[in-house]
Motif scaffolding. Sequence first.
Motif, short mmCIF file in Angstrom:
data_model
loop_
_atom_site.label_atom_id
_atom_site.label_comp_id
_atom_site.label_asym_id
_atom_site.label_seq_id
_atom_site.Cartn_x
_atom_site.Cartn_y
_atom_site.Cartn_z
N GLY A 4 0.79 -1.22 0.00
CA GLY A 4 0.00 0.00 0.00
C GLY A 4 0.82 1.27 0.00
O GLY A 4 0.29 2.36 -0.05
N SER A 5 2.12 1.15 0.02
CA SER A 5 2.98 2.33 0.06
C SER A 5 3.12 2.96 -1.33
O SER A 5 3.36 2.27 -2.31
CB SER A 5 4.37 1.95 0.57
N PRO A 6 3.01 4.28 -1.39
CA PRO A 6 3.22 4.94 -2.68
C PRO A 6 4.70 4.96 -3.09
O PRO A 6 5.02 5.32 -4.21
CB PRO A 6 2.70 6.36 -2.44
N LYS A 7 5.59 4.56 -2.21
CA LYS A 7 7.02 4.53 -2.53
C LYS A 7 7.40 3.32 -3.38
O LYS A 7 8.50 3.24 -3.89
CB LYS A 7 7.85 4.53 -1.25
N GLY A 8 6.50 2.34 -3.51
CA GLY A 8 6.74 1.18 -4.36
C GLY A 8 7.98 0.40 -3.98
O GLY A 8 8.09 -0.15 -2.89
N GLU A 9 8.95 0.34 -4.88
CA GLU A 9 10.16 -0.44 -4.69
C GLU A 9 11.01 0.04 -3.51
O GLU A 9 11.83 -0.70 -2.99
CB GLU A 9 11.01 -0.42 -5.95
N ASN A 10 10.82 1.27 -3.08
CA ASN A 10 11.62 1.83 -1.99
C ASN A 10 10.91 1.79 -0.64
O ASN A 10 11.34 2.42 0.32
CB ASN A 10 12.00 3.29 -2.30
N SER A 11 9.82 1.08 -0.55
CA SER A 11 9.02 1.10 0.67
C SER A 11 9.47 0.07 1.70
O SER A 11 10.01 -0.99 1.37
CB SER A 11 7.54 0.85 0.33
N VAL A 12 9.24 0.39 2.94
CA VAL A 12 9.52 -0.53 4.04
C VAL A 12 8.59 -1.74 3.93
O VAL A 12 8.98 -2.87 4.23
CB VAL A 12 9.38 0.18 5.40
N THR A 13 7.37 -1.51 3.47
CA THR A 13 6.41 -2.61 3.28
C THR A 13 6.99 -3.65 2.33
O THR A 13 6.93 -4.86 2.60
CB THR A 13 5.08 -2.07 2.71
N LEU A 14 7.55 -3.20 1.24
CA LEU A 14 8.13 -4.13 0.27
C LEU A 14 9.34 -4.84 0.84
O LEU A 14 9.54 -6.04 0.61
CB LEU A 14 8.51 -3.40 -1.02
N GLN A 15 10.16 -4.15 1.58
CA GLN A 15 11.32 -4.78 2.20
C GLN A 15 10.89 -5.87 3.18
O GLN A 15 11.50 -6.94 3.25
CB GLN A 15 12.20 -3.74 2.91
N THR A 16 9.81 -5.62 3.91
CA THR A 16 9.26 -6.62 4.83
C THR A 16 8.74 -7.83 4.05
O THR A 16 8.95 -8.98 4.44
CB THR A 16 8.15 -6.01 5.68
N ALA A 17 8.06 -7.57 2.94
CA ALA A 17 7.55 -8.66 2.11
C ALA A 17 8.68 -9.51 1.56
O ALA A 17 8.60 -10.74 1.55
CB ALA A 17 6.71 -8.09 0.97
N ARG A 18 9.75 -8.87 1.12
CA ARG A 18 10.90 -9.61 0.61
C ARG A 18 11.56 -10.43 1.72
O ARG A 18 12.03 -11.55 1.49
CB ARG A 18 11.90 -8.66 -0.02
N TYR A 19 11.61 -9.89 2.92
CA TYR A 19 12.16 -10.63 4.05
C TYR A 19 11.31 -11.88 4.33
O TYR A 19 11.85 -12.97 4.51
CB TYR A 19 12.21 -9.73 5.29
N LEU A 20 10.00 -11.71 4.34
CA LEU A 20 9.11 -12.86 4.58
C LEU A 20 9.25 -13.90 3.48
O LEU A 20 9.22 -15.10 3.74
CB LEU A 20 7.66 -12.39 4.70
N SER A 21 9.41 -13.45 2.26
CA SER A 21 9.60 -14.36 1.14
C SER A 21 10.90 -15.15 1.30
O SER A 21 10.94 -16.36 1.04
CB SER A 21 9.62 -13.57 -0.16
N ALA A 22 11.96 -14.48 1.72
CA ALA A 22 13.24 -15.17 1.94
C ALA A 22 13.17 -16.12 3.13
O ALA A 22 13.79 -17.18 3.13
CB ALA A 22 14.35 -14.14 2.15
N LEU A 23 12.39 -15.74 4.13
CA LEU A 23 12.24 -16.55 5.32
C LEU A 23 11.43 -17.82 5.06
O LEU A 23 11.64 -18.85 5.70
CB LEU A 23 11.56 -15.72 6.42
N HIS A 24 10.51 -17.75 4.09
CA HIS A 24 9.63 -18.87 3.75
C HIS A 24 9.74 -19.21 2.27
O HIS A 24 8.80 -18.98 1.50
CB HIS A 24 8.18 -18.54 4.11
#
Length: 53
Positions: A4-24
């Motif tokens: 939902g962040s307007p920052k897109g690729e630079n958002s903390v939301t996306l970084q969290t999603a990538r972390y969860l993806s790497a974790l699982h």
Amino acid sequence: MLNGSPKGENSVTLQTARYLSALHPDHHFHILHVGQRIRQYEADFAPVRAELE
């Protein structure tokens, strides 16, 4: 995952999603950048509907 962040690729939301993806790595994650594309999705919701199905 809905980013939902307007920052897109630079958002903390996306970084969290990538972390969860790497974790699982056994799960498949698809990220929709709804914060950046909300106007497009208001006009045509079909791409979102296709991803959700």
